[in-house]
Structure formats: C-alpha cells, structure tokens
Enzyme design. Structure first.
Site, PDB file in Angstrom:
ATOM      1  N   GLY A  12    -100.426 -26.887 -53.090  1.00  0.00           N
ATOM      2  CA  GLY A  12     -99.448 -25.801 -53.025  1.00  0.00           C
ATOM      3  C   GLY A  12    -100.078 -24.428 -53.115  1.00  0.00           C
ATOM      4  N   ASP A  13     -99.258 -23.407 -52.850  1.00  0.00           N
ATOM      5  CA  ASP A  13     -99.671 -22.007 -52.953  1.00  0.00           C
ATOM      6  C   ASP A  13    -100.809 -21.637 -52.015  1.00  0.00           C
ATOM      7  OD1 ASP A  13     -97.770 -21.806 -54.970  1.00  0.00           O
ATOM      8  OD2 ASP A  13     -99.221 -22.308 -56.535  1.00  0.00           O
ATOM      9  N   GLY A  15    -100.445 -20.198 -49.192  1.00  0.00           N
ATOM     10  CA  GLY A  15    -100.122 -18.961 -48.465  1.00  0.00           C
ATOM     11  C   GLY A  15     -99.115 -19.239 -47.352  1.00  0.00           C
ATOM     12  N   LYS A  16     -98.295 -20.278 -47.561  1.00  0.00           N
ATOM     13  CA  LYS A  16     -97.341 -20.694 -46.526  1.00  0.00           C
ATOM     14  C   LYS A  16     -96.351 -19.572 -46.192  1.00  0.00           C
ATOM     15  CE  LYS A  16     -96.254 -24.149 -49.221  1.00  0.00           C
ATOM     16  NZ  LYS A  16     -97.328 -24.071 -50.230  1.00  0.00           N
ATOM     17  N   LYS A  18     -96.631 -16.341 -46.356  1.00  0.00           N
ATOM     18  CA  LYS A  18     -97.242 -15.298 -45.531  1.00  0.00           C
ATOM     19  C   LYS A  18     -97.332 -15.739 -44.068  1.00  0.00           C
ATOM     20  CE  LYS A  18    -101.399 -13.233 -44.037  1.00  0.00           C
ATOM     21  NZ  LYS A  18    -102.552 -12.377 -44.165  1.00  0.00           N
ATOM     22  N   ALA A  39     -90.774 -24.065 -55.481  1.00  0.00           N
ATOM     23  CA  ALA A  39     -91.621 -23.306 -54.569  1.00  0.00           C
ATOM     24  C   ALA A  39     -91.527 -21.816 -54.861  1.00  0.00           C
ATOM     25  CB  ALA A  39     -91.168 -23.566 -53.132  1.00  0.00           C
ATOM     26  N   GLY A  40     -92.624 -21.121 -54.596  1.00  0.00           N
ATOM     27  CA  GLY A  40     -92.627 -19.659 -54.632  1.00  0.00           C
ATOM     28  C   GLY A  40     -93.462 -19.213 -53.449  1.00  0.00           C
ATOM     29  N   HIS A  41     -92.809 -18.700 -52.421  1.00  0.00           N
ATOM     30  CA  HIS A  41     -93.512 -18.324 -51.195  1.00  0.00           C
ATOM     31  C   HIS A  41     -93.547 -16.799 -51.094  1.00  0.00           C
ATOM     32  CE1 HIS A  41     -92.664 -22.483 -49.165  1.00  0.00           C
ATOM     33  NE2 HIS A  41     -93.291 -22.569 -50.320  1.00  0.00           N
ATOM     34  N   THR A  42     -94.763 -16.248 -51.075  1.00  0.00           N
ATOM     35  CA  THR A  42     -94.919 -14.795 -51.140  1.00  0.00           C
ATOM     36  C   THR A  42     -95.169 -14.190 -49.761  1.00  0.00           C
ATOM     37  OG1 THR A  42     -96.020 -15.216 -53.242  1.00  0.00           O
ATOM     38  CG2 THR A  42     -96.114 -12.962 -52.410  1.00  0.00           C
ATOM     39  N   GLN A 224     -94.672 -26.796 -51.377  1.00  0.00           N
ATOM     40  CA  GLN A 224     -95.719 -27.517 -52.107  1.00  0.00           C
ATOM     41  C   GLN A 224     -96.883 -27.845 -51.156  1.00  0.00           C
ATOM     42  OE1 GLN A 224     -92.186 -28.883 -52.797  1.00  0.00           O
ATOM     43  NE2 GLN A 224     -92.279 -27.107 -54.097  1.00  0.00           N
ATOM     44  N   THR A 300     -93.808 -18.764 -59.071  1.00  0.00           N
ATOM     45  CA  THR A 300     -92.531 -19.195 -59.654  1.00  0.00           C
ATOM     46  C   THR A 300     -92.565 -19.126 -61.173  1.00  0.00           C
ATOM     47  OG1 THR A 300     -91.994 -20.570 -57.771  1.00  0.00           O
ATOM     48  CG2 THR A 300     -90.956 -21.182 -59.843  1.00  0.00           C
ATOM     49  N   VAL A 413    -107.210 -12.640 -44.358  1.00  0.00           N
ATOM     50  CA  VAL A 413    -108.169 -11.843 -45.127  1.00  0.00           C
ATOM     51  C   VAL A 413    -107.491 -10.901 -46.121  1.00  0.00           C
ATOM     52  CG1 VAL A 413    -109.988 -12.015 -43.384  1.00  0.00           C
ATOM     53  CG2 VAL A 413    -108.323 -10.148 -43.231  1.00  0.00           C
TER      54      VAL A 413
HETATM   55  P1  GDP Z   1     -97.190 -20.350 -50.876  1.00  0.00           P
HETATM   56  O1  GDP Z   1     -96.476 -21.007 -51.995  1.00  0.00           O
HETATM   57  O2  GDP Z   1     -98.013 -21.304 -50.067  1.00  0.00           O
HETATM   58  O3  GDP Z   1     -96.308 -19.506 -49.995  1.00  0.00           O
HETATM   59  O4  GDP Z   1     -98.243 -19.362 -51.546  1.00  0.00           O
HETATM   60  P2  GDP Z   1     -97.949 -18.364 -52.781  1.00  0.00           P
HETATM   61  O5  GDP Z   1     -97.151 -17.235 -52.283  1.00  0.00           O
HETATM   62  O6  GDP Z   1     -97.450 -19.102 -53.957  1.00  0.00           O
HETATM   63  O7  GDP Z   1     -99.428 -17.939 -53.156  1.00  0.00           O
HETATM   64  C1  GDP Z   1    -100.273 -17.323 -52.248  1.00  0.00           C
HETATM   65  C2  GDP Z   1    -100.699 -15.973 -52.841  1.00  0.00           C
HETATM   66  O8  GDP Z   1    -101.806 -15.475 -52.136  1.00  0.00           O
HETATM   67  C3  GDP Z   1     -99.623 -14.908 -52.712  1.00  0.00           C
HETATM   68  O9  GDP Z   1     -99.728 -14.022 -53.797  1.00  0.00           O
HETATM   69  C4  GDP Z   1     -99.994 -14.203 -51.420  1.00  0.00           C
HETATM   70  O10 GDP Z   1     -99.529 -12.863 -51.367  1.00  0.00           O
HETATM   71  C5  GDP Z   1    -101.490 -14.249 -51.484  1.00  0.00           C
HETATM   72  N1  GDP Z   1    -102.195 -14.333 -50.200  1.00  0.00           N
HETATM   73  C6  GDP Z   1    -101.839 -14.991 -49.068  1.00  0.00           C
HETATM   74  N2  GDP Z   1    -102.823 -14.921 -48.153  1.00  0.00           N
HETATM   75  C7  GDP Z   1    -103.826 -14.207 -48.716  1.00  0.00           C
HETATM   76  C8  GDP Z   1    -105.136 -13.820 -48.287  1.00  0.00           C
HETATM   77  O11 GDP Z   1    -105.595 -14.129 -47.204  1.00  0.00           O
HETATM   78  N3  GDP Z   1    -105.881 -13.104 -49.182  1.00  0.00           N
HETATM   79  C9  GDP Z   1    -105.430 -12.749 -50.414  1.00  0.00           C
HETATM   80  N4  GDP Z   1    -106.242 -12.070 -51.209  1.00  0.00           N
HETATM   81  N5  GDP Z   1    -104.209 -13.119 -50.861  1.00  0.00           N
HETATM   82  C10 GDP Z   1    -103.432 -13.838 -50.021  1.00  0.00           C
HETATM   83  P1  IMO Z   2     -95.232 -23.850 -53.324  1.00  0.00           P
HETATM   84  O1  IMO Z   2     -94.200 -24.203 -52.263  1.00  0.00           O
HETATM   85  C1  IMO Z   2     -97.800 -25.204 -56.556  1.00  0.00           C
HETATM   86  C2  IMO Z   2     -96.316 -28.434 -59.062  1.00  0.00           C
HETATM   87  C3  IMO Z   2     -95.982 -28.113 -60.491  1.00  0.00           C
HETATM   88  C4  IMO Z   2     -96.275 -29.457 -61.150  1.00  0.00           C
HETATM   89  C5  IMO Z   2     -95.805 -30.448 -60.098  1.00  0.00           C
HETATM   90  C6  IMO Z   2     -94.389 -30.952 -60.306  1.00  0.00           C
HETATM   91  O2  IMO Z   2     -95.067 -22.480 -53.853  1.00  0.00           O
HETATM   92  O3  IMO Z   2     -96.589 -24.152 -52.821  1.00  0.00           O
HETATM   93  P2  IMO Z   2     -91.946 -29.952 -60.112  1.00  0.00           P
HETATM   94  O4  IMO Z   2     -91.384 -28.620 -60.493  1.00  0.00           O
HETATM   95  O5  IMO Z   2     -91.863 -30.219 -58.645  1.00  0.00           O
HETATM   96  O6  IMO Z   2     -91.416 -31.050 -60.956  1.00  0.00           O
HETATM   97  O7  IMO Z   2     -93.521 -29.863 -60.479  1.00  0.00           O
HETATM   98  O8  IMO Z   2     -95.876 -29.765 -58.851  1.00  0.00           O
HETATM   99  N1  IMO Z   2     -95.630 -27.588 -58.059  1.00  0.00           N
HETATM  100  C7  IMO Z   2     -96.231 -26.634 -57.357  1.00  0.00           C
HETATM  101  N2  IMO Z   2     -97.492 -26.167 -57.424  1.00  0.00           N
HETATM  102  N3  IMO Z   2     -96.949 -24.713 -55.645  1.00  0.00           N
HETATM  103  C8  IMO Z   2     -95.693 -25.184 -55.531  1.00  0.00           C
HETATM  104  O9  IMO Z   2     -94.846 -24.831 -54.545  1.00  0.00           O
HETATM  105  C9  IMO Z   2     -95.270 -26.167 -56.444  1.00  0.00           C
HETATM  106  N4  IMO Z   2     -94.111 -26.841 -56.664  1.00  0.00           N
HETATM  107  C10 IMO Z   2     -94.345 -27.720 -57.641  1.00  0.00           C
HETATM  108  O10 IMO Z   2     -96.788 -27.093 -60.990  1.00  0.00           O
HETATM  109  O11 IMO Z   2     -97.663 -29.609 -61.294  1.00  0.00           O
HETATM  110 MG    MG Z   3     -96.249 -20.818 -54.042  1.00  0.00          MG
END
Ligand code: GDP
Ligand code: IMO
Ligand code: MG
Length: 423
Positions: A12-13, A15-16, A18, A39-42, A224, A300, A413
């Site tokens: 997870g996280d 950068g989906k 973006k 999920a937390g999508h930034t 995720q 999140t 980048v």
């Molecule tokens: P997601 O859950 O896959 O949408 O990702 P998140 O939003 O939880 O986490 C990705 C983090 O990385 C966010 O704070 C974005 O703003 C940041 N991000 C995305 N792409 C880049 C990148 O290429 N470089 C940097 N430095 N940050 C990035």
């Molecule tokens: P995005 O979409 C990163 C992790 C939690 C925990 C496990 C189970 O932003 O990438 P849950 O709340 O589903 O019972 O948690 O999964 N987790 C994530 N880690 N990014 C996420 O979503 C996540 N959603 C759940 O931290 O380890």
């Molecule tokens: Mg996230």
C-alpha cells in the site's frame, strides 16, 4: 477492451492517488473496486494536498465520472467528511460521483468490533486502521451485511437494529476494554446516511456494461497493495479484500476479457504500515532517511511507515499474480543522495537461496540477498524529461526492468501532478 487497472504492488501507499489523478484525463470513468476508508490516497496539484479515502482519485477532473464499486465498503460518516472537504471545489457531486447499490455499509458497531478484535489479539494484532473493514467484509461473506441499496427500502432500519444488537453482544464476548456511546455514534451515522442518500445510487455493473458498449474507457483504481491481499498477501497481516487484479472483476462486475492494461505501481524502495513480516525492513539510518525524506507517515492514521530496500522477490510475485503489463516507479526522488542502493534479488530460506516468495516470510525464515547498485546525487524533483536522468538512475531502472521483464513507463519524482515523467 475498455478497462485498465491500476494496482499497488507492495504493502500500500505506493502513490496510487497521484497516478490515478494523472491518468484520469485519458478515461471517462474512474472506479474504485475494493477496500474502504482504510485507504488514504494523496493527490497534489496547484499547491493543494488532498487525501481521499473512499472517493475515487479522478474526482477533481471536470469530465470524469467517479464510481464507488460494489466491492467497496463505505463508512457514511467518513464519506460525509470527504464530501465536506470537497465542497470548496464546486464539483457537481450528484452527477459525477456514482455509488453502487451493492456496496456494503460500515456500521458504527463494525468499527467497535474491529477495535475489540484487535485489543483481544495482544501482540499478534494486525495493526488494522480500525475503520471496521474486517468486520464489514465478514458480514458481507457471512451474508448479514447492509448494502447501499437497502437504504432505499422501508425496513432497512429494522435490519440495522438487529445487526447492531448482535454486534453489541459480540463486542461483549471479546471482553475488551472498549468504551463507547452507541447512541452518539448512531446519531452521527444516521445523519451521514441522510447525506449519502442525497447522492446517486446505481446498478453499477449494468452501468459499466453499457459504458463499455458505448466505447467509454474505464480505469479501475485499486486500494491497498498486492501484499495486503486477503489470499495472496502476508496472511494474516493483510486486509480483508482482494487487492489484486481479480478483485477488479468481482468488485465492479467487469469481465476478465474486458481488461486491457494492468498498471502496477511501486515505490523505488519499500514501506509498510501496521504489523507483519517485511524482509528488507531497515532499522538503521538508511531506513530513517527514507522515512524522513519520503515523509512516510500513513495518510489515514498518521502512523510512521516502516521503510526498507526494494524487494524484487516480492515485487516479481505481485507482477505475476496481477499480470502487470506496465510498471510505474514512484518516489525515485527520495533515493537521491544514497552512495549505494540495495535491491533484494533472492532470499536465503531454510539454508537455500530462492527467488520466489515462500509460504512463510517471517524474519526467522527469510534473510534477503542483496544486489548493490550505485546511487545518484542529483535532485530529481525539477526534472521534466527522462533524458535528464543521471546514469545511475537509468541503470537502477534498467536493472529492475530486466529482472521483472515489464517496462517501467512512468517515473515519479515528487508528489505533485506535474512531477511525473513518462518514458
Ligand atoms: P496511495 O495510498 O497509494 O495513494 O499513496 P499515499 O497517498 O498513501 O502515499 C504516497 C505519498 O507519497 C503521498 O504523500 C504522496 O503525496 C507522496 N508521493 C507520491 N508520489 C511521490 C513521488 O514521486 N515523490 C515523493 N517525494 N512523494 C510522492
Ligand atoms: P492505501 O490504499 C497501507 C494495512 C493496515 C494493516 C492492514 C489491515 O492507502 O494504500 P485494515 O484497516 O484493512 O484492517 O488493516 O492493512 N492497510 C494499509 N496499509 N495502505 C493502505 O491503503 C492500507 N489499508 C490497510 O495498516 O496493516
Ligand atoms: Mg495510502
């Protein structure tokens, strides 16, 4: 074939949010197919940073329809907050945000059950986001859940009461020290349900079928990552839905044959939030640097993310399970300044060197075998074109392409929409 998928390949996280925002201009419909407000999508553009939890990441584009699919679980209270955060953008939400009648609802007692279950696990806890995800999917597969479409029926509150009462008995069963005021939580919940009911509910599988027949293009947005998949992830330290490609078929009702590109997105290193095995995790200053430069805190929960080197054994597995056709490497900028970069290309497992993901990747079974590559010093964040990339970055990318046998088409980048380089 009209449907492309975008999936996270790690924990997870990646950068989906973006990348979905960047790609939205190529699509008519953006559809979330699983997960919920865990999920937390930034997204970042025009100096604004925005975090979405349930609403698809194409919402800021004027023409795109955003669909919350049947595979998603919705917490009306969080959904309402997301809508409030969007209010200043003057979006026509009733027109551009559609909700599947078959999506399940997260009740206040699902969240309490999540907390009680985690508390009862002690050291074995999953590190859940405590958003009620597991209990809601349990009620879905247990055939007890309440769906968005039920809100259009007269008797849904009776169904709600029976389920919430049962949940309260289950919470007692855990004997966890959970304090709550259900009447207050229900007050917020029913208010948020009124907001939800003001939105557009649809039979989304039918809608998507017609859209395809009319030649519309669809991007399915995963939440995720593959290693959190309920079947293929690091069970039991996973989430409760199928985060991999097949989840898009069940979570939207699109046929496998309709799927065209599978975009797999990964960070140039690895992070994980919550508990569970992580073979390449770093506990040294390299890991600390990744966390600091990459600003690795959960979008999140705000929890610090664990950081480590890129794990190609795990990434290869994710590429295979999803049938990835194009890769996107995120956060390349965060690795600027390291003298040497390590990439895990095999595991030592029970006295043997292996290059596939074994059943059990706990630290006592698996130690990573690394290949070392040269780092680069250049700041990538203002680069506009791949021709500006330092030679060591090109060598890193080409090494990964060679190992994974899939082209890396986008290198990100920086967090902003504009900091996206196509190759
Ligand atoms: P997601 O859950 O896959 O949408 O990702 P998140 O939003 O939880 O986490 C990705 C983090 O990385 C966010 O704070 C974005 O703003 C940041 N991000 C995305 N792409 C880049 C990148 O290429 N470089 C940097 N430095 N940050 C990035
Ligand atoms: P995005 O979409 C990163 C992790 C939690 C925990 C496990 C189970 O932003 O990438 P849950 O709340 O589903 O019972 O948690 O999964 N987790 C994530 N880690 N990014 C996420 O979503 C996540 N959603 C759940 O931290 O380890
Ligand atoms: Mg996230």
């Amino acid at each position: 074939m009209a449907v492309d998928l975008l999936l996270g390949l790690q924990w997870g996280d990646e950068g989906k949010g973006k990348i979905v925002d960047v790609l939205t201009r190529n699509y008519d419909i953006i559809a979330r197919f699983q997960g919920g407000p865990n999920a937390g999508h930034t997204l970042e553009f025009d100096g604004i940073k925005h975090v979405l939890h349930t609403i698809p990441s194409g919402i800021f584009h004027e023409d795109a329809i955003n669909l919350v699919g049947n595979g998603v679980v919705i917490d009306p209270v969080i959904f309402q907050k997301e809508l409030d955060n969007l209010s200043r953008f003057n979006l026509d939400i009733k027109k551009k945000l559609l909700i599947s009648r078959k999506a399940h609802l997260i009740l206040p007692t699902h969240r309490l059950l999540d907390a009680a279950s985690e508390a009862s696990k002690g050291k074995a806890k999953i590190g859940s986001t405590l958003k009620g995800i597991g209990p809601t999917y349990m009620d879905k597969t247990g055939r007890n859940g309440i769906r968005v479409g039920d809100l259009e029926l007269d008797n849904w509150q009776e169904k709600y009461r029976a389920l919430a009462d049962k949940h309260e008995r289950m919470i007692d069963f855990y004997k966890a020290d959970i304090q709550y005021d259900l009447a207050e939580l229900e007050g917020q919940f029913f208010k948020a349900i009124d907001t939800l009911k003001s939105l557009t509910f649809i039979d989304s599988e039918e809608y998507l079928y017609r859209a395809q027949a009319e030649g519309k293009t669809i991007l399915a947005e995963g939440a995720q990552g593959s290693l959190l998949d309920i079947d293929f992830g690091t069970y039991p330290f996973v989430t409760s839905s199928n985060t991999t490609a097949a989840g898009a078929c069940t979570g939207l009702g699109v046929a496998p044959g309709a799927i065209n590109e599978v975009f797999g997105i990964f960070k140039a290193y690895t992070t994980r939030v919550g508990s569970g095995p992580f073979p390449t995790e770093l506990f040294d200053e390299n890991g600390e640097t990744m966390g600091r430069v990459g600003n690795e805190f959960g979008a999140t929960t705000g929890r610090p993310r664990r950081c480590g080197w890129l794990d190609l054994v795990a990434l290869k597995y994710a590429v295979q399970v999803n049938g990835v056709t194009q890769l996107m490497m995120m956060k390349g900028d965060v690795l600027s300044g390291f003298d040497k970069l390590k990439v895990c290309t095999a595991y030592n497992y029970k006295g043997e060197q292996i290059s596939h993901l074994p059943y059990n990747i706990e630290a006592e079974n698996v130690t990573p075998v690394y290949t070392e590559l040269n780092g680069w010093k250049e700041d990538l964040t203002s680069m506009k074109d791949a021709s500006q990339f330092p030679a060591a970055l090109n060598a890193y990318i080409e090494f990964l392409e060679d190992e994974l046998q899939v082209p890396i088409k986008i290198v990100s980048v920086g967090p902003d929409r504009t900091q996206t380089i196509h190759r």
